[in-house]
Design a protein around this motif. Structure first.
Motif, short mmCIF file in Angstrom:
data_model
loop_
_atom_site.label_atom_id
_atom_site.label_comp_id
_atom_site.label_asym_id
_atom_site.label_seq_id
_atom_site.Cartn_x
_atom_site.Cartn_y
_atom_site.Cartn_z
N CYS A 143 0.84 -1.20 0.00
CA CYS A 143 0.00 0.00 0.00
C CYS A 143 0.88 1.26 0.00
N GLN A 188 0.55 3.53 3.04
CA GLN A 188 1.23 3.07 4.25
C GLN A 188 2.72 3.43 4.18
N LYS A 213 -7.19 3.88 -0.01
CA LYS A 213 -7.88 3.05 -1.00
C LYS A 213 -8.11 1.69 -0.34
N CYS A 229 -6.54 -4.01 4.63
CA CYS A 229 -6.86 -2.87 5.51
C CYS A 229 -7.32 -3.28 6.91
N CYS A 261 -4.43 -3.94 9.02
CA CYS A 261 -3.32 -2.97 8.96
C CYS A 261 -3.26 -2.15 10.25
N CYS A 296 -6.75 5.59 8.82
CA CYS A 296 -7.32 5.71 7.46
C CYS A 296 -8.84 5.68 7.44
N TRP A 297 -9.44 4.91 8.31
CA TRP A 297 -10.87 4.61 8.12
C TRP A 297 -11.78 5.00 9.27
S1 SF4 Z 1 -5.47 0.85 6.31
FE1 SF4 Z 1 -4.65 2.58 5.17
S2 SF4 Z 1 -2.44 2.35 5.22
FE2 SF4 Z 1 -3.33 0.39 5.80
S3 SF4 Z 1 -3.46 -0.81 3.90
FE3 SF4 Z 1 -5.45 0.25 4.14
S4 SF4 Z 1 -5.23 2.19 3.04
FE4 SF4 Z 1 -3.16 1.35 3.33
#
Ligand code: SF4
Length: 165
Positions: A14, A17, A149, A154, A157, A163-164
């Motif tokens: 990613c 990341q 994305k 994710c 991660c 991110c979310w």
């Molecule tokens: S959580 Fe964010 S940093 Fe981690 S893989 Fe998904 S988009 Fe990439």
């Protein structure tokens, strides 16, 4: 620009990341998948484990082993799901070592699956790595990270909350 193996490995999964890591935004330390990684790291291959930090290339080698007179550096993975990124990361170690005139082979070990896969650095790997380094260099120079994305990795991660949420 010096790109650490961990950022190179993240980039192959990613790019966002990789950007976050390049700004020292570390993964969530409570992430349970990181704990599993630590557990495997601490309990597998106890007898032959010789963890080595290669400061000049910024690489933490899980293990160094010797087979038929050839030295191998080893990466230990949780499962085959991350095999391709593990191979890329190991090839990047081999690439950095080759730059320092050290010719060595690699091996990926997956304890849970009882697998060992040998890895060598071919000329086309060198070309591919140099190409990726250029792409990665352009991304980490940006002021903002690439947009989040959704990827299959994710939920596991360490940057998920960032991110979310
Ligand atoms: S959580 Fe964010 S940093 Fe981690 S893989 Fe998904 S988009 Fe990439």
């Amino acid at each position: 620009m010096k790109i650490s193996p961990s950022i190179f490995n993240a980039f192959n999964i990613c790019p966002r990341q990789a950007w976050l890591m390049s700004r020292q935004m570390t993964a969530d330390q409570d992430n349970s998948y990181i704990d599993i990684g630590r557990l495997i790291d601490d309990t597998s291959f106890e007898r032959e484990k010789k963890k080595i930090y290669l400061a000049d290339i910024g690489a933490m080698i899980d293990m160094v082993t010797k087979k038929d007179g050839t030295y191998f550096i080893a990466e230990i993975k949780k499962s085959s799901r991350t095999l391709n990124s593990g191979i890329f990361q190991l090839k990047y170690y081999l690439f950095l070592l080759k730059k320092k005139s050290i010719e060595i082979k690699g091996i990926i070990k997956i304890p849970k699956e009882k697998k060992s896969i040998e890895v060598e650095l071919a000329n086309e790997d060198i070309e591919m790595i140099e190409c990726k380094l250029k792409e990665l260099g352009d991304i980490v120079k940006e002021e903002k990270p690439p947009p989040a994305k959704w990827l299959g990795v994710c939920p596991k991660c360490g940057h998920f909350e960032f991110c979310w949420s």
